[in-house]
Design a protein around this motif. Sequence first.
Motif, PDB file in Angstrom:
ATOM      1  N   GLN A 183     -60.487  21.093 -53.377  1.00 32.69           N
ATOM      2  CA  GLN A 183     -61.378  22.119 -53.914  1.00 32.69           C
ATOM      3  C   GLN A 183     -62.426  22.568 -52.899  1.00 32.69           C
ATOM      4  O   GLN A 183     -63.390  23.261 -53.240  1.00 32.69           O
ATOM      5  CB  GLN A 183     -62.055  21.579 -55.175  1.00 32.69           C
ATOM      6  N   ASN A 184     -62.236  22.138 -51.635  1.00 34.01           N
ATOM      7  CA  ASN A 184     -63.161  22.503 -50.547  1.00 34.01           C
ATOM      8  C   ASN A 184     -64.602  22.082 -50.837  1.00 34.01           C
ATOM      9  O   ASN A 184     -65.557  22.784 -50.472  1.00 34.01           O
ATOM     10  CB  ASN A 184     -63.111  24.015 -50.267  1.00 34.01           C
ATOM     11  N   LEU A 185     -64.765  20.951 -51.502  1.00 35.13           N
ATOM     12  CA  LEU A 185     -66.109  20.451 -51.789  1.00 35.13           C
ATOM     13  C   LEU A 185     -66.664  19.708 -50.584  1.00 35.13           C
ATOM     14  O   LEU A 185     -65.931  19.054 -49.849  1.00 35.13           O
ATOM     15  CB  LEU A 185     -66.071  19.500 -52.995  1.00 35.13           C
ATOM     16  N   ALA A 186     -67.974  19.816 -50.410  1.00 35.39           N
ATOM     17  CA  ALA A 186     -68.626  19.050 -49.347  1.00 35.39           C
ATOM     18  C   ALA A 186     -68.548  17.572 -49.702  1.00 35.39           C
ATOM     19  O   ALA A 186     -68.934  17.176 -50.800  1.00 35.39           O
ATOM     20  CB  ALA A 186     -70.082  19.498 -49.214  1.00 35.39           C
ATOM     21  N   LEU A 187     -68.055  16.772 -48.793  1.00 38.40           N
ATOM     22  CA  LEU A 187     -67.838  15.355 -49.083  1.00 38.40           C
ATOM     23  C   LEU A 187     -69.137  14.561 -48.924  1.00 38.40           C
ATOM     24  O   LEU A 187     -69.213  13.563 -48.203  1.00 38.40           O
ATOM     25  CB  LEU A 187     -66.729  14.790 -48.190  1.00 38.40           C
ATOM     26  N   ASN A 188     -70.145  15.027 -49.642  1.00 35.46           N
ATOM     27  CA  ASN A 188     -71.446  14.359 -49.671  1.00 35.46           C
ATOM     28  C   ASN A 188     -71.514  13.543 -50.954  1.00 35.46           C
ATOM     29  O   ASN A 188     -71.490  14.106 -52.052  1.00 35.46           O
ATOM     30  CB  ASN A 188     -72.555  15.418 -49.644  1.00 35.46           C
ATOM     31  N   PRO A 189     -71.586  12.210 -50.856  1.00 38.60           N
ATOM     32  CA  PRO A 189     -71.576  11.366 -52.069  1.00 38.60           C
ATOM     33  C   PRO A 189     -72.595  11.781 -53.117  1.00 38.60           C
ATOM     34  O   PRO A 189     -72.332  11.677 -54.313  1.00 38.60           O
ATOM     35  CB  PRO A 189     -71.874   9.965 -51.518  1.00 38.60           C
ATOM     36  N   GLN A 190     -73.756  12.249 -52.695  1.00 42.35           N
ATOM     37  CA  GLN A 190     -74.795  12.638 -53.650  1.00 42.35           C
ATOM     38  C   GLN A 190     -74.406  13.876 -54.441  1.00 42.35           C
ATOM     39  O   GLN A 190     -74.842  14.061 -55.573  1.00 42.35           O
ATOM     40  CB  GLN A 190     -76.119  12.883 -52.926  1.00 42.35           C
ATOM     41  N   LYS A 191     -73.575  14.732 -53.855  1.00 40.97           N
ATOM     42  CA  LYS A 191     -73.206  15.990 -54.506  1.00 40.97           C
ATOM     43  C   LYS A 191     -71.939  15.881 -55.343  1.00 40.97           C
ATOM     44  O   LYS A 191     -71.737  16.683 -56.264  1.00 40.97           O
ATOM     45  CB  LYS A 191     -73.038  17.095 -53.457  1.00 40.97           C
ATOM     46  N   ILE A 192     -71.080  14.918 -55.025  1.00 45.34           N
ATOM     47  CA  ILE A 192     -69.814  14.838 -55.758  1.00 45.34           C
ATOM     48  C   ILE A 192     -69.731  13.583 -56.634  1.00 45.34           C
ATOM     49  O   ILE A 192     -68.668  13.272 -57.159  1.00 45.34           O
ATOM     50  CB  ILE A 192     -68.596  14.894 -54.800  1.00 45.34           C
ATOM     51  N   SER A 193     -70.855  12.895 -56.802  1.00 45.02           N
ATOM     52  CA  SER A 193     -70.890  11.705 -57.654  1.00 45.02           C
ATOM     53  C   SER A 193     -71.719  11.962 -58.898  1.00 45.02           C
ATOM     54  O   SER A 193     -72.701  12.705 -58.860  1.00 45.02           O
ATOM     55  CB  SER A 193     -71.477  10.505 -56.892  1.00 45.02           C
ATOM     56  N   ALA A 209     -56.310  23.747 -61.700  1.00 46.45           N
ATOM     57  CA  ALA A 209     -56.587  25.179 -61.509  1.00 46.45           C
ATOM     58  C   ALA A 209     -56.712  25.512 -60.023  1.00 46.45           C
ATOM     59  O   ALA A 209     -56.172  26.520 -59.550  1.00 46.45           O
ATOM     60  CB  ALA A 209     -57.864  25.569 -62.247  1.00 46.45           C
ATOM     61  N   TYR A 210     -57.415  24.644 -59.280  1.00 48.75           N
ATOM     62  CA  TYR A 210     -57.557  24.878 -57.835  1.00 48.75           C
ATOM     63  C   TYR A 210     -56.207  24.801 -57.133  1.00 48.75           C
ATOM     64  O   TYR A 210     -55.911  25.596 -56.236  1.00 48.75           O
ATOM     65  CB  TYR A 210     -58.521  23.853 -57.234  1.00 48.75           C
ATOM     66  N   THR A 211     -55.377  23.847 -57.528  1.00 48.58           N
ATOM     67  CA  THR A 211     -54.058  23.697 -56.905  1.00 48.58           C
ATOM     68  C   THR A 211     -53.208  24.943 -57.129  1.00 48.58           C
ATOM     69  O   THR A 211     -52.529  25.433 -56.215  1.00 48.58           O
ATOM     70  CB  THR A 211     -53.336  22.456 -57.482  1.00 48.58           C
ATOM     71  N   GLU A 212     -53.272  25.486 -58.362  1.00 50.04           N
ATOM     72  CA  GLU A 212     -52.504  26.692 -58.680  1.00 50.04           C
ATOM     73  C   GLU A 212     -53.009  27.897 -57.893  1.00 50.04           C
ATOM     74  O   GLU A 212     -52.213  28.681 -57.352  1.00 50.04           O
ATOM     75  CB  GLU A 212     -52.597  26.963 -60.181  1.00 50.04           C
ATOM     76  N   LEU A 213     -54.310  28.064 -57.823  1.00 47.20           N
ATOM     77  CA  LEU A 213     -54.883  29.203 -57.103  1.00 47.20           C
ATOM     78  C   LEU A 213     -54.675  29.074 -55.589  1.00 47.20           C
ATOM     79  O   LEU A 213     -54.430  30.060 -54.890  1.00 47.20           O
ATOM     80  CB  LEU A 213     -56.376  29.329 -57.412  1.00 47.20           C
ATOM     81  N   LYS A 214     -54.781  27.836 -55.093  1.00 43.33           N
ATOM     82  CA  LYS A 214     -54.657  27.607 -53.663  1.00 43.33           C
ATOM     83  C   LYS A 214     -53.245  27.897 -53.157  1.00 43.33           C
ATOM     84  O   LYS A 214     -53.049  28.274 -52.002  1.00 43.33           O
ATOM     85  CB  LYS A 214     -55.041  26.151 -53.363  1.00 43.33           C
ATOM     86  N   ALA A 215     -52.251  27.712 -54.041  1.00 43.64           N
ATOM     87  CA  ALA A 215     -50.858  27.942 -53.646  1.00 43.64           C
ATOM     88  C   ALA A 215     -50.600  29.395 -53.268  1.00 43.64           C
ATOM     89  O   ALA A 215     -49.659  29.702 -52.530  1.00 43.64           O
ATOM     90  CB  ALA A 215     -49.935  27.523 -54.779  1.00 43.64           C
ATOM     91  N   VAL A 233     -56.646  33.246 -40.166  1.00 40.38           N
ATOM     92  CA  VAL A 233     -57.477  32.842 -41.302  1.00 40.38           C
ATOM     93  C   VAL A 233     -58.536  31.848 -40.822  1.00 40.38           C
ATOM     94  O   VAL A 233     -58.205  30.807 -40.252  1.00 40.38           O
ATOM     95  CB  VAL A 233     -56.622  32.198 -42.409  1.00 40.38           C
ATOM     96  N   ILE A 234     -59.811  32.163 -41.054  1.00 38.89           N
ATOM     97  CA  ILE A 234     -60.889  31.258 -40.631  1.00 38.89           C
ATOM     98  C   ILE A 234     -61.693  30.720 -41.820  1.00 38.89           C
ATOM     99  O   ILE A 234     -62.502  29.804 -41.666  1.00 38.89           O
ATOM    100  CB  ILE A 234     -61.841  31.962 -39.633  1.00 38.89           C
ATOM    101  N   ASP A 235     -61.455  31.241 -43.030  1.00 36.62           N
ATOM    102  CA  ASP A 235     -62.125  30.716 -44.219  1.00 36.62           C
ATOM    103  C   ASP A 235     -61.341  31.153 -45.454  1.00 36.62           C
ATOM    104  O   ASP A 235     -60.629  32.170 -45.432  1.00 36.62           O
ATOM    105  CB  ASP A 235     -63.569  31.229 -44.301  1.00 36.62           C
ATOM    106  N   VAL A 236     -61.461  30.383 -46.524  1.00 38.66           N
ATOM    107  CA  VAL A 236     -60.733  30.667 -47.761  1.00 38.66           C
ATOM    108  C   VAL A 236     -61.682  30.544 -48.943  1.00 38.66           C
ATOM    109  O   VAL A 236     -62.413  29.560 -49.063  1.00 38.66           O
ATOM    110  CB  VAL A 236     -59.548  29.683 -47.947  1.00 38.66           C
ATOM    111  N   ASN A 237     -61.681  31.538 -49.821  1.00 37.94           N
ATOM    112  CA  ASN A 237     -62.431  31.495 -51.086  1.00 37.94           C
ATOM    113  C   ASN A 237     -61.398  31.345 -52.199  1.00 37.94           C
ATOM    114  O   ASN A 237     -60.773  32.326 -52.606  1.00 37.94           O
ATOM    115  CB  ASN A 237     -63.248  32.773 -51.255  1.00 37.94           C
ATOM    116  N   ILE A 238     -61.220  30.115 -52.671  1.00 39.84           N
ATOM    117  CA  ILE A 238     -60.130  29.841 -53.612  1.00 39.84           C
ATOM    118  C   ILE A 238     -60.352  30.554 -54.941  1.00 39.84           C
ATOM    119  O   ILE A 238     -59.452  31.224 -55.455  1.00 39.84           O
ATOM    120  CB  ILE A 238     -59.986  28.316 -53.838  1.00 39.84           C
ATOM    121  N   LEU A 239     -61.542  30.411 -55.536  1.00 37.78           N
ATOM    122  CA  LEU A 239     -61.795  31.025 -56.837  1.00 37.78           C
ATOM    123  C   LEU A 239     -61.822  32.537 -56.750  1.00 37.78           C
ATOM    124  O   LEU A 239     -61.369  33.232 -57.656  1.00 37.78           O
ATOM    125  CB  LEU A 239     -63.118  30.498 -57.411  1.00 37.78           C
TER     126      LEU A 239
END
Length: 264
Positions: A183-193, A209-215, A233-239
């Motif tokens: 889901q391209n989330l920042a892997l910061n423990p404080q933000k994803i916990s 939903a992200y997997t379907e859209l990302k495909a 491609v240098i960036d992706v906006n999945i949603l």
Amino acid sequence: MHVALVQFKEAGKKYFFSYDNLSIEQDNLVVVETTRGVEIGRVYMLKEIEASELTSELKPILRVATEGDIKEEAYNQSLEPGVLETAKKLAIKNELEIKVLGAEYTLDRKRLLIYFESESRVDFRGLVKDLSEVYHTRIELRQIGPRDAAKMIGGIGPCGLILCCTTFIGEFDTVSIKMAKNQNLALNPQKISGVCGKLLCCIKYEDDAYTELKAKLPDYHEKVKTEKGMALVIDVNILGQKIKVRYQEEDIIEWLSIEQFTRV
């Protein structure tokens, strides 16, 4: 064969029971015998299924809860705060490093369950003995994990809403870092916990939903064909279903919608 899905707590797990000889409706309170003892639950759903070896093992609903059963359940719940305080004091007396979180009586008060959280395994035999001398019933201490503890205590999530586990999540699914990366989330423990210290549950139920859209979108550094030529491609906006590209022949960067490019 008639079966009912019964829930014992709000946002709790649901279990099937048979009820062929009873007149039961959805949302009825019913008395059932579980592995813990006699308990009251609410009928979540009714269903008719074919009998099999699996359904033959289902326990039957004993009866629709009477006014007496409901009063008895309310009385049991009124005793639980006192049990909680006594258990905390006795845990300190026994020098146990545990966090006592909750207490529950079965309907007939033949068993008292006490839930606690601890970072390590605990020898609580002395605590059980002390509690038995106070309450004169069968005592069961159950160690629970941080997610179940958060579900029991409740609270507010990082989104500002009441915790999902206390409102609608009946059973916890496995949540992985791979899902966060998907889901391209920042892997910061404080933000994803969550408040439990574990990965946010919403990462799991948003992942499909992200997997379907990302495909439908290209990966980073993939080349795509556009009206202006080939681009990287240098960036992706999945949603948003958009990609940011850099054209190879001209140093131009822009966002393109999914209709404006073709994957090579």
